[in-house]
Design an enzyme around this catalytic site. Structure first.
Site, PDB file in Angstrom:
ATOM      1  N   ASP A  50      45.745  58.523  43.892  1.00  0.00           N
ATOM      2  CA  ASP A  50      44.305  58.669  44.064  1.00  0.00           C
ATOM      3  C   ASP A  50      44.052  60.052  44.654  1.00  0.00           C
ATOM      4  OD1 ASP A  50      41.535  58.458  45.087  1.00  0.00           O
ATOM      5  OD2 ASP A  50      41.766  56.328  44.642  1.00  0.00           O
ATOM      6  N   ARG A 106      37.535  38.493  40.688  1.00  0.00           N
ATOM      7  CA  ARG A 106      37.659  37.958  39.328  1.00  0.00           C
ATOM      8  C   ARG A 106      38.077  39.035  38.346  1.00  0.00           C
ATOM      9  NH1 ARG A 106      34.225  41.247  36.271  1.00  0.00           N
ATOM     10  NH2 ARG A 106      32.099  40.451  36.104  1.00  0.00           N
ATOM     11  N   LYS A 153      24.448  36.832  37.071  1.00  0.00           N
ATOM     12  CA  LYS A 153      24.765  37.849  38.074  1.00  0.00           C
ATOM     13  C   LYS A 153      23.939  39.096  37.779  1.00  0.00           C
ATOM     14  CE  LYS A 153      28.735  40.178  38.124  1.00  0.00           C
ATOM     15  NZ  LYS A 153      30.160  40.497  38.353  1.00  0.00           N
ATOM     16  N   GLN A 190      39.099  47.880  43.331  1.00  0.00           N
ATOM     17  CA  GLN A 190      39.757  47.295  42.174  1.00  0.00           C
ATOM     18  C   GLN A 190      41.254  47.544  42.164  1.00  0.00           C
ATOM     19  OE1 GLN A 190      38.940  45.154  39.974  1.00  0.00           O
ATOM     20  NE2 GLN A 190      36.846  44.962  40.697  1.00  0.00           N
TER      21      GLN A 190
END
Length: 326
Positions: free
Chosen positions: A166, A117, A74, A145
């Site tokens: 946030d 992932r 990657k 994420q």
């Protein structure tokens, strides 16, 4: 697989193959089991850091997992300043090779894979380090994420309540909408401490910074909490990190590379275990209800190569993507 051709999969193609988070969690955990048994070839990822400030990166991430018939690399970038330009933080491509011949058989966008992932790896860590009945989760930094870590934790735990923090109110609102789609109650908080104290699981998922902003202070994390530090140690004061009974990572060699060559993870606790050791039983995970446990997973090429063959197989089955001549 077609002879002398490779399959190109755009970001939409990758997402549209229909791989679920539960399938990704299973694949990533299998990959960590292989790693725990020493059956994965994966050097620490080399990288370059264009621009000023040192927080931009472009990394090359190769891995080979024989048991999963997966080999490839990657090439991924992360630019914290991209958000202000209306661009994604993470971009890149993944090349999947035929391990028997070395011939490239697919090139695919890696942003979706990286997001999914990474959340899956956090959840695998939590399987061994969090309390099984964990029902409250705090998400600090509610971007991509934040979404995928919440989705992955929801696969493995009986989550009920989400606390979202946030500074960007739109990000917090988007995460709240996503949490409701998952059937969860959610509260947007304007104080980061409210997304930490009282939570069974805490996820910090902002940009990776060489100089931590150290927002989370000692005493905020309750006994028994599991913390996934997706943004390395960026969110934590050193005193808060020192409260961890178990400080873990997904790969010690890569962790030390980041620490010694990159300047990250300064004055952090001693590593208790790699994730592969936890998955294979080489090291014990959570041992009592009061331990504060933390996972500083780095994001491994193994994670990507555990998932990429599933995407390729599903894309071929569904005739998704574009075949290109080699």
């Amino acid at each position: 697989m077609k002879t002398n051709q490779l399959l190109y999969l755009s970001q939409d193609d990758v997402a549209n193959v229909g791989l679920t988070m539960a399938e990704i969690v299973d694949a990533v955990e299998r990959g960590f089991a292989e790693m725990g048994h020493g059956r994965v070839e994966m050097p620490p990822k080399p990288g370059i850091h264009p621009g000023e400030g040192g927080d931009n990166f472009i990394h090359a991430m190769p891995a080979y997992i024989p048991a999963m018939q997966s080999a490839g690399v990657k090439w991924v970038s992360g630019y914290p300043g991209n958000h202000a330009k209306g661009l994604p933080y993470i971009t890149g491509l993944l090349i999947l090779n035929d391990p028997d011949t070395g011939i490239p058989k697919a090139v695919m966008d890696c942003a979706w894979i990286t997001a999914m992932r990474t959340g899956a790896a956090s959840a695998v860590s939590a399987r061994y380090l969090a309390r099984p009945a964990s029902s409250t989760i705090g998400i600090l930094a509610c971007g991509v994420q934040g979404h995928t870590n919440l989705e992955a934790m929801n696969v493995l735990f009986p989550l009920e309540k989400v606390f979202a923090f946030d500074p960007n109110k739109d990000n917090a609102s988007d995460l709240a909408d996503f949490a409701r789609q998952l059937g969860l109650n959610v509260e947007i908080v304007d104080d980061p401490k409210k997304a930490v104290a009282g939570c069974d699981i805490v996820v910090t998922s902002g940009p990776i910074l060489k100089v931590p902003h150290a927002t989370i202070q000692a005493g905020w994390v309750d006994p028994g909490t599991f913390v996934s530090l997706v943004d390395f140690d960026s969110f934590f004061s050193r005193e808060a990190l020192g409260e961890a009974a178990k400080w873990t990572t997904d790969h010690i060699g890569q962790y030390n590379y980041y620490k010694d060559a990159g300047g990250y993870f300064q004055d952090c606790p001693e590593i208790y275990a790699e994730l592969g050791e936890l998955v294979t039983g080489g090291k014990t995970g959570r041992e009592n209800a009061d331990e504060i446990t933390m996972a500083a997973n780095l994001g491994l090429a193994m994670d990507d190569m555990a998932v990429a063959p599933l995407i390729f197989q599903r894309a071929v089955e569904k005739s998704i993507g574009t075949w290109l001549p080699l």
